[in-house]
Design a protein around this motif. Structure first.
Motif, PDB file in Angstrom:
ATOM      1  N   LEU A   1      36.831 -44.930 -71.979  1.00  0.00           N
ATOM      2  CA  LEU A   1      36.510 -43.790 -71.114  1.00  0.00           C
ATOM      3  C   LEU A   1      36.352 -42.487 -71.899  1.00  0.00           C
ATOM      4  O   LEU A   1      36.267 -41.418 -71.295  1.00  0.00           O
ATOM      5  N   HIS A   2      36.290 -42.595 -73.226  1.00  0.00           N
ATOM      6  CA  HIS A   2      36.067 -41.422 -74.083  1.00  0.00           C
ATOM      7  C   HIS A   2      37.046 -40.296 -73.757  1.00  0.00           C
ATOM      8  O   HIS A   2      36.663 -39.125 -73.646  1.00  0.00           O
ATOM      9  N   ASP A   3      38.307 -40.670 -73.601  1.00  0.00           N
ATOM     10  CA  ASP A   3      39.407 -39.752 -73.320  1.00  0.00           C
ATOM     11  C   ASP A   3      39.341 -39.112 -71.929  1.00  0.00           C
ATOM     12  O   ASP A   3      40.150 -38.232 -71.625  1.00  0.00           O
ATOM     13  N   ASP A   4      38.408 -39.554 -71.077  1.00  0.00           N
ATOM     14  CA  ASP A   4      38.367 -39.048 -69.701  1.00  0.00           C
ATOM     15  C   ASP A   4      39.278 -39.927 -68.841  1.00  0.00           C
ATOM     16  O   ASP A   4      38.847 -40.657 -67.943  1.00  0.00           O
ATOM     17  N   VAL A   5      40.571 -39.871 -69.144  1.00  0.00           N
ATOM     18  CA  VAL A   5      41.562 -40.728 -68.503  1.00  0.00           C
ATOM     19  C   VAL A   5      42.888 -39.973 -68.503  1.00  0.00           C
ATOM     20  O   VAL A   5      43.129 -39.112 -69.349  1.00  0.00           O
ATOM     21  N   SER A   6      43.738 -40.298 -67.540  1.00  0.00           N
ATOM     22  CA  SER A   6      45.062 -39.687 -67.437  1.00  0.00           C
ATOM     23  C   SER A   6      46.122 -40.778 -67.497  1.00  0.00           C
ATOM     24  O   SER A   6      45.942 -41.868 -66.941  1.00  0.00           O
ATOM     25  N   PHE A   7      47.237 -40.461 -68.163  1.00  0.00           N
ATOM     26  CA  PHE A   7      48.331 -41.410 -68.294  1.00  0.00           C
ATOM     27  C   PHE A   7      49.632 -40.810 -67.785  1.00  0.00           C
ATOM     28  O   PHE A   7      49.875 -39.607 -67.907  1.00  0.00           O
ATOM     29  N   VAL A   8      50.487 -41.693 -67.240  1.00  0.00           N
ATOM     30  CA  VAL A   8      51.873 -41.373 -66.933  1.00  0.00           C
ATOM     31  C   VAL A   8      52.730 -42.066 -67.988  1.00  0.00           C
ATOM     32  O   VAL A   8      52.674 -43.287 -68.120  1.00  0.00           O
ATOM     33  N   LEU A   9      53.493 -41.292 -68.733  1.00  0.00           N
ATOM     34  CA  LEU A   9      54.412 -41.873 -69.703  1.00  0.00           C
ATOM     35  C   LEU A   9      55.784 -41.992 -69.057  1.00  0.00           C
ATOM     36  O   LEU A   9      56.432 -40.987 -68.756  1.00  0.00           O
ATOM     37  N   ASP A  10      56.214 -43.234 -68.840  1.00  0.00           N
ATOM     38  CA  ASP A  10      57.487 -43.511 -68.181  1.00  0.00           C
ATOM     39  C   ASP A  10      58.486 -43.985 -69.230  1.00  0.00           C
ATOM     40  O   ASP A  10      58.298 -45.029 -69.858  1.00  0.00           O
ATOM     41  N   PHE A  11      59.568 -43.220 -69.407  1.00  0.00           N
ATOM     42  CA  PHE A  11      60.526 -43.518 -70.468  1.00  0.00           C
ATOM     43  C   PHE A  11      61.270 -44.832 -70.222  1.00  0.00           C
ATOM     44  O   PHE A  11      61.468 -45.624 -71.143  1.00  0.00           O
ATOM     45  N   LYS A  12      61.707 -45.075 -68.977  1.00  0.00           N
ATOM     46  CA  LYS A  12      62.479 -46.289 -68.709  1.00  0.00           C
ATOM     47  C   LYS A  12      61.613 -47.536 -68.847  1.00  0.00           C
ATOM     48  O   LYS A  12      62.087 -48.589 -69.289  1.00  0.00           O
ATOM     49  N   GLN A  13      60.328 -47.420 -68.468  1.00  0.00           N
ATOM     50  CA  GLN A  13      59.440 -48.570 -68.591  1.00  0.00           C
ATOM     51  C   GLN A  13      59.202 -48.913 -70.061  1.00  0.00           C
ATOM     52  O   GLN A  13      59.056 -50.094 -70.418  1.00  0.00           O
ATOM     53  N   ALA A  14      59.152 -47.902 -70.915  1.00  0.00           N
ATOM     54  CA  ALA A  14      59.020 -48.152 -72.352  1.00  0.00           C
ATOM     55  C   ALA A  14      60.231 -48.929 -72.856  1.00  0.00           C
ATOM     56  O   ALA A  14      60.098 -49.888 -73.636  1.00  0.00           O
ATOM     57  N   ARG A  15      61.420 -48.529 -72.400  1.00  0.00           N
ATOM     58  CA  ARG A  15      62.638 -49.237 -72.826  1.00  0.00           C
ATOM     59  C   ARG A  15      62.612 -50.686 -72.346  1.00  0.00           C
ATOM     60  O   ARG A  15      62.974 -51.607 -73.087  1.00  0.00           O
ATOM     61  N   ARG A  16      62.200 -50.896 -71.108  1.00  0.00           N
ATOM     62  CA  ARG A  16      62.206 -52.257 -70.556  1.00  0.00           C
ATOM     63  C   ARG A  16      61.152 -53.140 -71.200  1.00  0.00           C
ATOM     64  O   ARG A  16      61.309 -54.359 -71.256  1.00  0.00           O
ATOM     65  N   ALA A  17      60.091 -52.520 -71.695  1.00  0.00           N
ATOM     66  CA  ALA A  17      59.068 -53.281 -72.413  1.00  0.00           C
ATOM     67  C   ALA A  17      59.475 -53.540 -73.858  1.00  0.00           C
ATOM     68  O   ALA A  17      58.839 -54.350 -74.549  1.00  0.00           O
ATOM     69  N   GLY A  18      60.526 -52.854 -74.330  1.00  0.00           N
ATOM     70  CA  GLY A  18      60.953 -53.020 -75.703  1.00  0.00           C
ATOM     71  C   GLY A  18      59.991 -52.419 -76.703  1.00  0.00           C
ATOM     72  O   GLY A  18      59.917 -52.856 -77.860  1.00  0.00           O
ATOM     73  N   VAL A  19      59.243 -51.395 -76.271  1.00  0.00           N
ATOM     74  CA  VAL A  19      58.248 -50.754 -77.120  1.00  0.00           C
ATOM     75  C   VAL A  19      58.728 -49.347 -77.465  1.00  0.00           C
ATOM     76  O   VAL A  19      59.098 -48.591 -76.558  1.00  0.00           O
ATOM     77  N   PRO A  20      58.751 -48.979 -78.747  1.00  0.00           N
ATOM     78  CA  PRO A  20      59.162 -47.613 -79.106  1.00  0.00           C
ATOM     79  C   PRO A  20      58.299 -46.579 -78.397  1.00  0.00           C
ATOM     80  O   PRO A  20      57.077 -46.734 -78.303  1.00  0.00           O
ATOM     81  N   LEU A  21      58.934 -45.521 -77.910  1.00  0.00           N
ATOM     82  CA  LEU A  21      58.213 -44.491 -77.174  1.00  0.00           C
ATOM     83  C   LEU A  21      57.058 -43.920 -77.998  1.00  0.00           C
ATOM     84  O   LEU A  21      56.002 -43.588 -77.448  1.00  0.00           O
ATOM     85  N   GLN A  22      57.226 -43.825 -79.307  1.00  0.00           N
ATOM     86  CA  GLN A  22      56.187 -43.256 -80.153  1.00  0.00           C
ATOM     87  C   GLN A  22      54.888 -44.043 -80.082  1.00  0.00           C
ATOM     88  O   GLN A  22      53.804 -43.465 -80.190  1.00  0.00           O
ATOM     89  N   GLU A  23      54.985 -45.352 -79.890  1.00  0.00           N
ATOM     90  CA  GLU A  23      53.762 -46.148 -79.802  1.00  0.00           C
ATOM     91  C   GLU A  23      52.945 -45.777 -78.564  1.00  0.00           C
ATOM     92  O   GLU A  23      51.713 -45.752 -78.606  1.00  0.00           O
ATOM     93  N   TYR A  24      53.618 -45.463 -77.481  1.00  0.00           N
ATOM     94  CA  TYR A  24      52.910 -44.992 -76.289  1.00  0.00           C
ATOM     95  C   TYR A  24      52.363 -43.585 -76.497  1.00  0.00           C
ATOM     96  O   TYR A  24      51.245 -43.269 -76.064  1.00  0.00           O
TER      97      TYR A  24
END
Length: 261
Positions: free
Chosen positions: A161-184
């Motif tokens: 989408l050539h950066d024409d997109v919006s994201f919600v960064l959810d801290f608890k979901q990152a923890r539950r996915a086992g993915v470091p927050l920095q990667e998101y």
């Protein structure tokens, strides 16, 4: 930045009661989590809008109660259901517009779905397009057990989408996915438009900000280094087992706000 609390944190308290509680306790920013079809009616939305106006509140986003069905609604091979679901989500966009919200939150495709990646991105784009007439954007969240839990999926959506997109960064979901927050943070970059805030300790992965070990000062630095706008809003979003008293939610909100001043 504006920091508040999601009405989802009070579930199963009724939506209007949670919103009124926040207003009465001076929480000026919120996300409204809808919990049933009747809450999308004009009459109910007016009731919510009246509460918002009475307390001078700011609704930053709305969250569909149908999030758990989005894989089935939008990311399957049954095209008619996809077209019908676009009409359903127009109701959320309309609700967001009536409440002054900028975003509708999407959980998106489930992990392991067989839709080709570019088709998945194209489906997201079509759902997002339905919000444009209402002045509301679709914001993809990094939800555990969903494709959005993979930073590579989110980075690919940005490229598509050539950066024409919006994201919600959810801290608890990152923890539950086992993915470091920095990667998101790296995957979402300047397209981070909304934050779902929480904290964690050795025994709990979703507790009020300030009650755990998260280094919010460092997180703030990394978010802004990635290009996140100072106009990005955040809400404390917890599960009912993540706190004991409502005052803990309010204190967590105040603590989070102090981190992002």
């Amino acid at each position: 930045m504006h920091i508040g609390i999601s009405t989802a944190s009070f579930y199963p308290m009724e939506t209007e009661k949670a919103l009124r509680f926040l207003g009465e306790h001076g929480v000026a920013t919120t996300e409204i989590f809808f919990n049933s079809p009747s809450e999308l009616s004009d009459g109910f939305l007016k009731q919510l809008a009246d509460i918002v106006a009475a307390h001078g509140m700011r609704v930053t986003s709305v969250h569909p109660f149908t999030s758990g069905m989005e894989n089935y609604l939008f990311f399957s091979g049954y095209r008619r259901r996809f077209e019908d679901s676009l009409k359903l989500y127009e109701r959320y966009y309309k609700a967001a517009a009536m409440l002054g919200a900028k975003f509708v939150v999407l959980h998106g495709e489930r992990s392991g779905n067989h839709l080709p990646r570019e088709e998945s991105y194209a489906r997201f784009a079509q759902v997002a397009e339905c919000g444009r007439p209402y002045g509301v954007r679709l914001a993809h969240e990094n939800v555990y057990n969903h494709s959005g839990a993979d930073p590579a999926y989110l980075a690919g959506l940005r490229r598509f989408l050539h950066d024409d997109v919006s994201f919600v960064l959810d801290f608890k979901q990152a923890r539950r996915a086992g993915v470091p927050l920095q990667e998101y943070i790296d995957a979402m970059g300047p397209c981070i438009r909304h934050l779902h805030l929480s904290d964690a300790d050795a025994e709990h992965d979703c507790i009020p900000p300030g009650k755990g070990t998260a280094d919010y000062a460092d997180i703030r630095r990394r978010l802004f280094a990635a290009g996140m706008s100072p106009e990005t809003d955040g809400v404390v979003e917890l599960y009912a087992d993540g706190y004991g008293r409502y005052e803990e939610l309010l204190e967590g909100c105040r603590t989070a706000a102090s981190y992002f001043e």
